[in-house]
Design an enzyme around this catalytic site. Structure first.
Site, mmCIF file in Angstrom:
data_model
loop_
_atom_site.group_PDB
_atom_site.id
_atom_site.type_symbol
_atom_site.label_atom_id
_atom_site.label_comp_id
_atom_site.label_asym_id
_atom_site.label_seq_id
_atom_site.Cartn_x
_atom_site.Cartn_y
_atom_site.Cartn_z
ATOM 1 N N HIS A 113 2.657 -29.397 11.809
ATOM 2 C CA HIS A 113 1.290 -29.061 11.058
ATOM 3 C C HIS A 113 0.492 -29.450 12.102
ATOM 4 O O HIS A 113 0.462 -30.475 12.871
ATOM 5 C CB HIS A 113 1.027 -29.962 9.878
ATOM 6 C CG HIS A 113 0.060 -29.542 9.003
ATOM 7 N ND1 HIS A 113 -1.255 -29.812 9.146
ATOM 8 C CD2 HIS A 113 -0.176 -28.731 7.896
ATOM 9 C CE1 HIS A 113 -2.022 -29.590 8.505
ATOM 10 N NE2 HIS A 113 -1.444 -28.732 7.309
ATOM 11 N N ASP A 120 5.061 -26.531 2.576
ATOM 12 C CA ASP A 120 5.762 -25.331 2.357
ATOM 13 C C ASP A 120 7.197 -25.282 2.373
ATOM 14 O O ASP A 120 7.916 -24.776 1.778
ATOM 15 C CB ASP A 120 5.317 -24.300 3.381
ATOM 16 C CG ASP A 120 3.903 -23.605 3.102
ATOM 17 O OD1 ASP A 120 3.234 -23.569 4.101
ATOM 18 O OD2 ASP A 120 3.461 -23.192 2.149
HETATM 19 C C1 SDX Z 1 0.322 -24.563 5.779
HETATM 20 O O1 SDX Z 1 -4.000 -26.039 8.083
HETATM 21 C C2 SDX Z 1 -3.337 -26.523 6.993
HETATM 22 O O2 SDX Z 1 -3.701 -27.450 6.263
HETATM 23 C C3 SDX Z 1 -2.501 -25.369 6.261
HETATM 24 C C4 SDX Z 1 -1.532 -25.851 4.934
HETATM 25 C C5 SDX Z 1 -2.393 -25.699 3.941
HETATM 26 O O3 SDX Z 1 -2.219 -26.558 2.799
HETATM 27 O O4 SDX Z 1 -3.452 -24.651 3.885
HETATM 28 O O5 SDX Z 1 -1.248 -27.007 5.189
HETATM 29 C C6 SDX Z 1 -0.426 -24.871 4.766
HETATM 30 O O6 SDX Z 1 -0.256 -23.605 6.493
HETATM 31 C C7 SDX Z 1 1.180 -25.495 6.506
HETATM 32 C C8 SDX Z 1 1.748 -24.823 7.733
HETATM 33 C C9 SDX Z 1 2.985 -23.575 7.663
HETATM 34 N N1 SDX Z 1 3.221 -23.252 8.628
HETATM 35 C C10 SDX Z 1 4.717 -23.476 9.051
HETATM 36 O O7 SDX Z 1 5.412 -24.149 8.548
HETATM 37 C C11 SDX Z 1 5.002 -22.683 10.259
HETATM 38 C C12 SDX Z 1 5.903 -23.538 11.257
HETATM 39 N N2 SDX Z 1 4.857 -24.518 11.973
HETATM 40 C C13 SDX Z 1 4.330 -24.102 13.301
HETATM 41 O O8 SDX Z 1 4.453 -22.960 13.870
HETATM 42 C C14 SDX Z 1 3.228 -24.952 13.777
HETATM 43 O O9 SDX Z 1 3.786 -26.205 13.486
HETATM 44 C C15 SDX Z 1 1.896 -24.982 13.059
HETATM 45 C C16 SDX Z 1 1.358 -23.526 13.214
HETATM 46 C C17 SDX Z 1 1.896 -25.434 11.745
HETATM 47 C C18 SDX Z 1 0.886 -25.848 13.930
HETATM 48 O O10 SDX Z 1 0.974 -25.513 15.210
HETATM 49 P P1 SDX Z 1 0.230 -26.245 16.089
HETATM 50 O O11 SDX Z 1 -0.512 -27.281 15.815
HETATM 51 O O12 SDX Z 1 -0.469 -25.111 17.166
HETATM 52 O O13 SDX Z 1 1.345 -26.799 17.132
HETATM 53 P P2 SDX Z 1 2.215 -26.027 18.311
HETATM 54 O O14 SDX Z 1 2.664 -24.660 17.954
HETATM 55 O O15 SDX Z 1 1.363 -26.310 19.680
HETATM 56 O O16 SDX Z 1 3.566 -26.774 18.496
HETATM 57 C C19 SDX Z 1 3.669 -28.240 19.100
HETATM 58 C C20 SDX Z 1 4.999 -28.353 19.304
HETATM 59 C C21 SDX Z 1 5.601 -27.232 20.284
HETATM 60 O O17 SDX Z 1 6.773 -27.626 21.241
HETATM 61 P P3 SDX Z 1 6.537 -27.485 22.656
HETATM 62 O O18 SDX Z 1 6.604 -26.081 22.858
HETATM 63 O O19 SDX Z 1 5.076 -28.175 23.234
HETATM 64 O O20 SDX Z 1 7.919 -27.896 23.112
HETATM 65 O O21 SDX Z 1 5.857 -28.468 18.280
HETATM 66 C C22 SDX Z 1 6.864 -27.377 18.272
HETATM 67 C C23 SDX Z 1 6.213 -26.248 19.192
HETATM 68 O O22 SDX Z 1 7.211 -25.471 19.634
HETATM 69 N N3 SDX Z 1 6.752 -26.923 16.895
HETATM 70 C C24 SDX Z 1 7.942 -26.407 16.315
HETATM 71 C C25 SDX Z 1 7.585 -25.872 15.082
HETATM 72 N N4 SDX Z 1 6.217 -26.416 14.844
HETATM 73 C C26 SDX Z 1 5.698 -26.838 16.072
HETATM 74 N N5 SDX Z 1 8.969 -26.025 16.708
HETATM 75 C C27 SDX Z 1 10.116 -25.553 15.794
HETATM 76 N N6 SDX Z 1 9.474 -25.492 14.628
HETATM 77 C C28 SDX Z 1 8.486 -25.553 14.082
HETATM 78 N N7 SDX Z 1 8.120 -25.304 12.843
#
Ligand code: SDX
Length: 383
Positions: free
Chosen positions: A266, A319
């Protein structure tokens, strides 16, 4: 207060001031109009919390009754909307059908009210949208899947009617209780992408319907609202490929391919636990008893969570449990994100109200990395 700074994806950037909600990450608390969202989910029903979110205070018993009666009375939509859904290509995605339905509804709005962004007019439109969105959500899905339309039942209160339209029959008490509490957890969450989209659109003095349409387009994305559907599909893939004993290897394989596992991570919580996920996971064991593969899916759920924390230091976001809980409640997977949107309509209405009450157009700047002083060719650019 202006501090021109740049952060990719606006990470950590303050976008606006609001009294609607705040994520106090350090103590893993979600404040909604001053109340703890999880305490609201434990003690109240969705319609009471929706009243709080929209009006800024909890309703008195008579206000709560009037609000609920209004949501029931305004749940129906024009017949042409059902026909519109039935004419849509069957390949239409549920969230796109919902977006179209909202735009279509704007055309039925009294033109004067539609373009009136006063607080009173926005309240009028916002509550009507909150009332009608469950009807749009369920019947757009039903039409796209050649299922019979289920019109809102005026004898049922808001949340019971919602689940009634999904199932085509009145829900049992346990399902309704879980569905209502999940719905409260989705109601409002500070400034996620879809709420920001709604406020950016409202800041041009576009109307409430336009802001809601933008929020739907944003929430559809798999990095945002679409994650609840992807999360359960991931658990089901594992269960189909070998069951709980396969969960560790399957998850590791995905991570080794640097693929994302939806339902984890998140932008704001980062290395903290989403309090909604912590609250809702307690509903899994009881509901898992309802379907044959419930226990296996519940075991896979735990294994994946352990692997994600051990390998990536990531916790579930809301989620992740909701995807499994909706499945255990027998809700069709393509309805998960549209139902999320229906719940968040209350929060988005509150934010559009706030934006229009004290508006400032959102218009950020850029760091320019293009060329400078380039000369165009003497003759028209050759074909
Ligand atoms: C919702 O904003 C809100 O409040 C949204 C929400 C709401 O109530 O409205 O809470 C609802 O949207 C929840 C989030 C749902 N999305 C997901 O579950 C999708 C999977 N999660 C991600 O893609 C990610 O965690 C985000 C998009 C939610 C946040 O992304 P960021 O802050 O841009 O973080 P990032 O992509 O830069 O990741 C940081 C690191 C990376 O590792 P490195 O490349 O630096 O080694 O964490 C890793 C990412 O690869 N990472 C994950 C991951 N999420 C982050 N690795 C594997 N699986 C994941 N799900």
């Amino acid at each position: 207060m202006t501090t021109p700074e740049y952060s990719p994806g606006l990470e950590g950037v303050i976008a606006t001031e609001t009294s609607v909600s705040y994520l106090d990450v350090d103590i893993e608390q979600i404040l909604v109009r001053g109340y703890d969202l999880i305490e609201l989910a434990q003690n109240l029903c969705y319609t009471d919390v929706a009243y709080l979110v929209i009006y800024g205070e909890l309703p008195t018993p008579s206000q709560a009754k009037a609000f609920c009666d209004r949501l029931v009375a305004e749940a129906e939509v024009p017949d042409e909307l059902y026909q519109l859904f039935e004419m849509m290509p069957k390949s239409t995605v549920a969230m796109d059908a919902l977006r179209t339905g909202l735009s279509f509804l704007a055309g039925y709005e009294n033109p004067e009210l539609l373009h009136d962004n006063s607080h009173e007019a926005n309240l009028e439109k916002g509550i009507k949208l909150l009332a009608q969105t469950p009807t749009l959500v369920v019947n757009s899905y039903r039409a796209l899947n050649d299922m019979p339309i289920v019109r809102p039942n005026p004898d049922l209160p808001y949340m019971e009617n919602f689940l009634y339209m999904v199932r085509g029959e009145r829900p049992d008490a346990e399902s309704l209780d879980a569905f209502d509490r999940i719905h409260i957890c989705y109601i409002e969450h500070e400034m996620p992408n879809s709420t920001f989209a709604a406020r950016v659109i409202a800041s041009t003095l576009s109307d409430m319907y336009g802001a809601m349409v933008g929020a739907v387009a944003s929430l559809k994305g798999p990095l945002h609202g679409g994650a609840n559907e992807a999360a359960i599909e991931f658990l089901m893939d594992i269960n189909g490929e070998g069951g709980p004993t396969h969960a560790e290897d399957y998850t590791m394989g995905k991570l080794e391919r640097r693929e994302r596992i939806m339902g984890f991570g998140h932008r704001v919580y980062m290395r903290k636990y989403d309090p909604r996920a912590r609250f809702l996971m307690d509903y899994i064991p009881k509901l898992a008893e309802r379907i044959p593969q419930g226990q296996d899916l519940s075991s896979i759920y735990s294994t994946v969570e352990n692997v994600m924390y051990r390998e990536k230091g990531l916790y579930p976001n809301t989620d992740y449990p909701i995807g499994l809980l909706y499945y255990l409640l027998g809700i069709p997977i393509p309805l998960y994100t549209p139902i999320f949107l229906a719940s968040r309509t209350a929060g988005n209405v509150a934010h559009v109200l706030e934006q229009h009450d004290d508006n400032r157009l959102f218009r950020p700047r850029v760091i320019y990395s293009g060329g400078r002083g380039l000369k165009p060719p003497a003759s028209p650019i050759s074909p």
